[in-house]
Design a protein around this motif. Structure first.
Motif, PDB file in Angstrom:
ATOM      1  N   GLY A  47       0.822  -1.206   0.000  1.00 40.37           N
ATOM      2  CA  GLY A  47       0.000   0.000   0.000  1.00 40.37           C
ATOM      3  C   GLY A  47       0.857   1.259   0.000  1.00 40.37           C
ATOM      4  O   GLY A  47       0.559   2.239  -0.686  1.00 40.37           O
ATOM      5  N   TYR A  48       1.945   1.218   0.761  1.00 36.29           N
ATOM      6  CA  TYR A  48       2.891   2.338   0.793  1.00 36.29           C
ATOM      7  C   TYR A  48       3.538   2.550  -0.570  1.00 36.29           C
ATOM      8  O   TYR A  48       3.652   3.683  -1.055  1.00 36.29           O
ATOM      9  N   LEU A  49       3.950   1.449  -1.211  1.00 41.14           N
ATOM     10  CA  LEU A  49       4.585   1.555  -2.531  1.00 41.14           C
ATOM     11  C   LEU A  49       3.622   2.128  -3.561  1.00 41.14           C
ATOM     12  O   LEU A  49       4.013   2.901  -4.442  1.00 41.14           O
ATOM     13  N   ALA A  50       2.350   1.751  -3.450  1.00 37.90           N
ATOM     14  CA  ALA A  50       1.349   2.228  -4.416  1.00 37.90           C
ATOM     15  C   ALA A  50       0.997   3.693  -4.190  1.00 37.90           C
ATOM     16  O   ALA A  50       0.916   4.476  -5.147  1.00 37.90           O
ATOM     17  N   SER A  51       0.813   4.088  -2.940  1.00 33.17           N
ATOM     18  CA  SER A  51       0.328   5.440  -2.661  1.00 33.17           C
ATOM     19  C   SER A  51       1.439   6.477  -2.592  1.00 33.17           C
ATOM     20  O   SER A  51       1.335   7.549  -3.197  1.00 33.17           O
ATOM     21  N   VAL A  55       1.512  -1.171 -11.329  1.00 26.37           N
ATOM     22  CA  VAL A  55       0.886  -2.441 -10.940  1.00 26.37           C
ATOM     23  C   VAL A  55       1.845  -3.601 -11.202  1.00 26.37           C
ATOM     24  O   VAL A  55       1.952  -4.536 -10.394  1.00 26.37           O
ATOM     25  N   HIS A  56       2.564  -3.536 -12.303  1.00 27.88           N
ATOM     26  CA  HIS A  56       3.523  -4.589 -12.659  1.00 27.88           C
ATOM     27  C   HIS A  56       4.640  -4.684 -11.615  1.00 27.88           C
ATOM     28  O   HIS A  56       4.999  -5.779 -11.161  1.00 27.88           O
ATOM     29  N   THR A  57       5.181  -3.537 -11.204  1.00 26.89           N
ATOM     30  CA  THR A  57       6.250  -3.526 -10.206  1.00 26.89           C
ATOM     31  C   THR A  57       5.748  -4.027  -8.856  1.00 26.89           C
ATOM     32  O   THR A  57       6.435  -4.784  -8.161  1.00 26.89           O
ATOM     33  N   ASP A  62       8.044 -11.824  -5.142  1.00 28.63           N
ATOM     34  CA  ASP A  62       9.348 -12.116  -4.563  1.00 28.63           C
ATOM     35  C   ASP A  62       9.271 -12.286  -3.048  1.00 28.63           C
ATOM     36  O   ASP A  62       9.879 -13.206  -2.482  1.00 28.63           O
ATOM     37  N   LEU A  63       8.526 -11.418  -2.382  1.00 29.31           N
ATOM     38  CA  LEU A  63       8.457 -11.487  -0.918  1.00 29.31           C
ATOM     39  C   LEU A  63       7.639 -12.688  -0.452  1.00 29.31           C
ATOM     40  O   LEU A  63       7.973 -13.312   0.567  1.00 29.31           O
ATOM     41  N   GLU A  64       6.599 -13.040  -1.169  1.00 30.20           N
ATOM     42  CA  GLU A  64       5.823 -14.222  -0.793  1.00 30.20           C
ATOM     43  C   GLU A  64       6.631 -15.494  -1.021  1.00 30.20           C
ATOM     44  O   GLU A  64       6.543 -16.443  -0.236  1.00 30.20           O
ATOM     45  N   ARG A  65       7.431 -15.514  -2.088  1.00 29.62           N
ATOM     46  CA  ARG A  65       8.268 -16.686  -2.348  1.00 29.62           C
ATOM     47  C   ARG A  65       9.318 -16.853  -1.258  1.00 29.62           C
ATOM     48  O   ARG A  65       9.566 -17.959  -0.772  1.00 29.62           O
ATOM     49  N   LEU A  66       9.915 -15.751  -0.855  1.00 30.75           N
ATOM     50  CA  LEU A  66      10.906 -15.806   0.217  1.00 30.75           C
ATOM     51  C   LEU A  66      10.252 -16.212   1.529  1.00 30.75           C
ATOM     52  O   LEU A  66      10.802 -17.020   2.294  1.00 30.75           O
ATOM     53  N   ASP A  67       9.075 -15.668   1.812  1.00 35.55           N
ATOM     54  CA  ASP A  67       8.372 -16.002   3.045  1.00 35.55           C
ATOM     55  C   ASP A  67       8.079 -17.500   3.133  1.00 35.55           C
ATOM     56  O   ASP A  67       8.245 -18.119   4.187  1.00 35.55           O
ATOM     57  N   GLN A  68       7.690 -18.081   2.010  1.00 37.00           N
ATOM     58  CA  GLN A  68       7.416 -19.515   1.992  1.00 37.00           C
ATOM     59  C   GLN A  68       8.688 -20.305   2.312  1.00 37.00           C
ATOM     60  O   GLN A  68       8.656 -21.277   3.094  1.00 37.00           O
ATOM     61  N   GLN A  69       9.810 -19.882   1.719  1.00 37.88           N
ATOM     62  CA  GLN A  69      11.068 -20.574   1.977  1.00 37.88           C
ATOM     63  C   GLN A  69      11.491 -20.428   3.442  1.00 37.88           C
ATOM     64  O   GLN A  69      11.968 -21.379   4.070  1.00 37.88           O
ATOM     65  N   LEU A  70      11.304 -19.245   3.992  1.00 35.93           N
ATOM     66  CA  LEU A  70      11.664 -19.016   5.396  1.00 35.93           C
ATOM     67  C   LEU A  70      10.829 -19.881   6.339  1.00 35.93           C
ATOM     68  O   LEU A  70      11.341 -20.431   7.319  1.00 35.93           O
ATOM     69  N   GLN A  71       9.546 -20.024   6.032  1.00 36.11           N
ATOM     70  CA  GLN A  71       8.690 -20.856   6.884  1.00 36.11           C
ATOM     71  C   GLN A  71       9.123 -22.318   6.825  1.00 36.11           C
ATOM     72  O   GLN A  71       9.084 -23.029   7.828  1.00 36.11           O
ATOM     73  N   GLU A  72       9.563 -22.777   5.641  1.00 35.15           N
ATOM     74  CA  GLU A  72      10.051 -24.154   5.522  1.00 35.15           C
ATOM     75  C   GLU A  72      11.320 -24.366   6.345  1.00 35.15           C
ATOM     76  O   GLU A  72      11.602 -25.484   6.799  1.00 35.15           O
ATOM     77  N   LEU A  73      12.060 -23.283   6.561  1.00 39.09           N
ATOM     78  CA  LEU A  73      13.272 -23.358   7.374  1.00 39.09           C
ATOM     79  C   LEU A  73      12.995 -23.103   8.851  1.00 39.09           C
ATOM     80  O   LEU A  73      13.915 -23.058   9.663  1.00 39.09           O
ATOM     81  N   GLY A  74      11.716 -22.904   9.195  1.00 36.92           N
ATOM     82  CA  GLY A  74      11.350 -22.682  10.590  1.00 36.92           C
ATOM     83  C   GLY A  74      11.502 -21.252  11.060  1.00 36.92           C
ATOM     84  O   GLY A  74      11.676 -21.019  12.265  1.00 36.92           O
TER      85      GLY A  74
END
Length: 301
Positions: free
Chosen positions: A14-18, A24-26, A33-45
């Motif tokens: 929201g901050y980046l948009a406003s 929208v593409h960016t 990218d952040l959701e992909r990293l978050d998923q990897q971090l959760q798999e690592l505990g």
């Protein structure tokens, strides 16, 4: 994604948009990218952004690289993480940025694909009376004449073009505007397009380029039309908007060697981004050298 993580990410986007007014593409790239990293971090505990350590982030980056994510993609991901944590620090959510000291694995930098002058001529030097073909020629001439991004091209309005001054006002990344020159042949192609545009456009449409339905063209439509034009003209390799932008930059540097000017024309915030074209220029110089220097010519087999 954990609820707390999702809330923080949504607030950041929201901050980046406003405030940053990113496209929208960016924004979609940041989210992915952040959701992909978050998923990897959760798999690592490591489930929370607020408790992320430099060591755990390094482990996640290493795991992603081991699973095939390129160095270039990881560089972009880490850039997103740094921006995210700058925001979180500003908001008082965290007190440190774990991504500052982490570098992505190096990857070979791919040189941009360009068209040579003969290929450009084959693509653009044509006669037609078809309105859509005239539009496509005007689009390609403008992309090559002024080095536009496709997102910049489709956002152009009639008021942005000044025929008398041979100039164009372009809104680029971060809503930054720049004034660009428009070449003689591009102006001629635009004039031919203007003569037929009224037969396609809806009465209230302000876009410079419109489609069959009379509304603003999308980036996807432009990409598809250019690919088709390249196939019809027998151009070597796929024709796409950024390839014309690359060709513009490469040809400008070959002729002028003025890196700063090309940076301004392209709208690059960092001259390092523009410097990739100096590699293309050096290749051109090497080709000339090897053809011309009597002690450098390759022996004929």
């Amino acid at each position: 994604m954990e609820p707390g993580n999702q809330q923080l990410l949504s607030a950041f986007l929201g901050y980046l948009a406003s405030e940053r007014q990113l496209s929208v593409h960016t924004l979609a790239n940041y989210r992915r990218d952040l959701e992909r990293l978050d998923q990897q971090l959760q798999e690592l505990g490591c489930p929370g952004w607020q408790t992320l350590s430099e060591n755990n982030l390094r482990r996640a980056v290493g795991r992603l690289h081991g699973n095939g994510l390129s160095g270039r993609s990881l560089q972009r991901m880490l850039s997103a993480v740094r921006s995210f944590y700058r925001y979180l620090t500003r908001e008082g959510v965290v007190s440190h940025n774990p991504a500052l000291a982490i570098q992505a694995p190096k990857s070979s930098r791919r040189l941009p694909q360009t068209l040579d002058v003969d290929q450009i001529d084959a693509l653009l030097e044509r006669e037609t009376e078809d309105p859509l073909q005239l539009r496509d020629l005007a689009i390609m001439e403008l992309l090559y004449s002024s080095g536009l991004r496709v997102s910049e091209l489709v956002s152009l309005n009639l008021v942005d073009l000044d025929f008398s001054d041979a100039s164009l006002v372009v809104t680029g990344k971060g809503r930054k505007t720049r004034v660009l020159p428009v070449g003689r042949k591009a102006l001629a192609a635009l004039e031919r397009w203007f003569k037929v545009r009224s037969g396609l456009v809806r009465p209230d449409e302000t876009a410079l380029f419109v489609g069959r339905r009379g509304t603003r063209l999308t980036t996807r439509a432009v990409e598809q039309r250019l690919a088709r034009q390249g196939e019809q003209q027998g151009v070597n390799g796929r024709v796409y908007p950024h390839r014309l932008r690359h060709s513009f930059a490469s040809h400008m540097l070959e002729s002028s060697s003025d890196l700063r000017a090309v940076q301004e024309l392209l709208g690059h915030a960092d001259i390092g981004t523009t410097q990739v074209y100096t590699h293309l220029d050096f290749q051109h110089l090497m080709d000339v050298y090897e053809r011309a220097h009597p002690r450098a010519r390759r022996k004929k087999e």
